[in-house]
Design a protein around this motif. Structure first.
Motif, short mmCIF file in Angstrom:
data_model
loop_
_atom_site.label_atom_id
_atom_site.label_comp_id
_atom_site.label_asym_id
_atom_site.label_seq_id
_atom_site.Cartn_x
_atom_site.Cartn_y
_atom_site.Cartn_z
N ALA A 1 -8.57 4.65 3.48
CA ALA A 1 -9.98 4.48 4.52
C ALA A 1 -8.79 2.51 4.36
CB ALA A 1 -10.70 4.07 4.74
N HIS A 2 -8.31 2.02 3.78
CA HIS A 2 -7.99 0.81 3.70
C HIS A 2 -6.88 0.89 4.60
CE1 HIS A 2 -10.84 -1.17 1.38
NE2 HIS A 2 -10.46 0.11 0.14
N ASP A 3 -6.01 1.69 4.75
CA ASP A 3 -4.68 1.63 5.71
C ASP A 3 -4.71 2.04 7.41
OD1 ASP A 3 -3.00 1.97 3.32
OD2 ASP A 3 -3.06 4.22 2.82
N GLU A 4 -6.21 2.40 7.88
CA GLU A 4 -7.05 2.92 9.16
C GLU A 4 -7.39 1.93 9.49
OE1 GLU A 4 -8.85 6.03 9.67
OE2 GLU A 4 -7.61 7.64 8.46
N ALA B 1 -6.42 -11.04 -3.20
CA ALA B 1 -6.43 -9.75 -3.42
C ALA B 1 -5.01 -8.70 -2.72
CB ALA B 1 -7.12 -8.91 -2.31
N LEU B 2 -4.71 -8.17 -3.03
CA LEU B 2 -3.12 -7.53 -2.66
C LEU B 2 -3.15 -6.54 -2.30
CD1 LEU B 2 0.38 -7.59 -1.74
CD2 LEU B 2 0.55 -8.36 -4.32
N SER B 3 -2.63 -5.56 -1.42
CA SER B 3 -2.77 -3.94 -2.02
C SER B 3 -1.40 -4.06 -2.49
CB SER B 3 -2.44 -3.58 -0.04
OG SER B 3 -3.47 -3.74 0.62
N SER C 1 0.57 -0.92 0.18
CA SER C 1 0.04 0.22 -0.07
C SER C 1 1.21 1.19 -0.44
CB SER C 1 -0.52 -0.36 1.44
OG SER C 1 -1.34 1.48 1.36
N ASP C 2 0.13 2.08 -0.62
CA ASP C 2 1.09 3.96 -0.25
C ASP C 2 0.92 4.19 1.11
OD1 ASP C 2 1.60 3.72 -3.20
OD2 ASP C 2 0.29 4.85 -3.67
N GLY C 3 0.20 3.59 1.69
CA GLY C 3 -0.06 3.79 3.11
C GLY C 3 0.49 3.73 3.78
N GLY C 4 0.65 2.93 4.48
CA GLY C 4 2.01 1.94 5.59
C GLY C 4 0.52 0.20 6.52
N ALA C 5 -0.36 0.13 5.72
CA ALA C 5 -0.99 -0.84 5.89
C ALA C 5 -1.31 -2.08 5.09
CB ALA C 5 -2.07 -0.99 6.57
N SER C 6 -0.60 -2.59 4.68
CA SER C 6 -0.76 -3.33 3.74
C SER C 6 -1.24 -5.06 3.62
CB SER C 6 0.49 -3.94 2.67
OG SER C 6 1.05 -2.29 2.78
N ILE C 7 -2.48 -5.88 2.92
CA ILE C 7 -3.20 -6.60 3.28
C ILE C 7 -2.53 -8.10 2.18
CG2 ILE C 7 -4.43 -5.75 4.97
CD1 ILE C 7 -6.59 -7.24 2.43
#
Ligand SMILES: *[C@@H]1O[C@H](CO)[C@@H](O)[C@H](O)[C@H]1NC(C)=O
Ligand SMILES: *[C@@H]1O[C@H](CO)[C@@H](O)[C@H](O)[C@H]1NC(C)=O
Length: 300
Positions: free
Chosen positions: A203-206, A113-115, A100-106
């Protein structure tokens, strides 16, 4: 001479007092009232019973599975440090293809599904031409079209490791809650998470908001987390917090530590923001409703 000694003593006392006050204010600021599992402990298994919420009443009940006894368990004896290290390598391998560009990848192991950036891509979807070459290598899911590269992501061994881990966790949950392991079914989502200190972009990073799993995912009855990194060795912040009335109770992540709990409102929780380093974990959840069950992620 004596005066000098006295001054030093006073100065020392003041410094200690200041440190004590600072420590006290910091201790109060993070709002943690109890640590259920310290990073340094090696727990053979700890179980804390809490009264069940009414969340289960609005769902179909499966006797012998739907929670009658609720609570939280933590164990360092279910998964070995070596298994945790191996499954973390699988997580690193999968997540290294995105982020993810944000701090949380899944990386969702069921859907693939991959961030990536601000979105998700499907790691399991085939790209490219169908044909004999494709057929010959079709045992390998996770062949992923990235630029011009087609990569084989996961091996049968990786999925076998996931299955072994899932099974051990399932048995531990069944034992702790006094139910039969065969009444529990794996449910979705089941995913690897990688969290660092980079600010959220979507929001996915939160990940840090307080939530109830059964409200977020109706199918969940029992949630488990397997930690793949060590609190304060690999990352700071990122503790798991049960938010009880009048108390915040933490579980400090430790590679190989399994934390599991009934998914209803009796276990409102959040994860602290990660302030440095990288935190890896895997989420594995179970349902009592066979209609919501999924098969283990596998080579298809
Ligand atoms: C956190 O991870 C993202 C990828 O998901 C990466 O772009 C970023 O540089 C990382 N931040 C830090 C501080 O390592
Ligand atoms: C629990 O933590 C929250 C912040 O996450 C804080 O607002 C609350 O006051 C804390 N509760 C207690 C009892 O310390």
């Amino acid at each position: 001479m004596r005066r000098k000694w006295l001054r030093a003593a006073v100065l020392g006392a003041c410094t200690s007092l200041a440190a004590l006050l600072l420590w006290g204010s910091l201790g109060g600021e993070d709002g943690i009232t109890e640590v259920l599992a310290f990073r340094s402990e090696v727990l053979p298994g700890r179980f804390i019973e809490v009264p069940c919420s009414e969340d289960y009443d609005s769902h179909r009940r499966f006797e012998g599975c739907s929670p009658r006894k609720c609570g939280r368990g933590i164990s360092d004896a279910v998964i070995t440090r070596d298994e945790a290290r191996r499954i973390r390598s699988v997580a690193e391998k999968g997540l290294s293809l995105g982020g993810s560009d944000g701090g949380a990848s899944i990386l969702d192991l069921h859907s693939g599904a991959l961030s990536v950036g601000k979105h998700f891509v499907n790691l399991y979807r085939y790209h490219g031409k169908s044909g004999s070459k494709m057929m010959r290598t079709s045992w390998a899911v996770g062949r992923w079209y990235f630029g011009d590269k087609i990569q084989t992501v996961f091996s049968e061994e990786d999925f076998q490791l996931y299955r072994d881990v899932r099974q051990k966790v399932q048995l531990a949950i069944a034992q702790a809650f006094g139910i039969s392991a065969s009444s529990l079914y794996l449910t979705k989502p089941t995913f690897f998470s990688r969290i660092n200190s980079t600010a959220a972009r979507t929001a996915h990073d939160e990940y840090w908001h307080a939530h109830v799993d059964k409200v977020t995912y109706g199918s969940f009855d029992y949630t488990s987390l397997l930690y793949l990194s060590d609190y304060l060795d690999d990352f700071g912040g990122g503790r798991f917090v049960f938010m009880d009335e009048g108390a915040n109770r933490t579980v400090e992540p430790r590679a190989g530590r399994v934390s599991f709990f009934t998914s209803g409102s009796e276990n409102l929780h959040r994860v602290e923001k990660v302030c440095w380093g990288t935190r890896y974990a895997i989420t594995i959840a179970f349902t009592c409703n066979p209609d919501h069950s999924i098969a283990d992620p596998a080579l298809t």
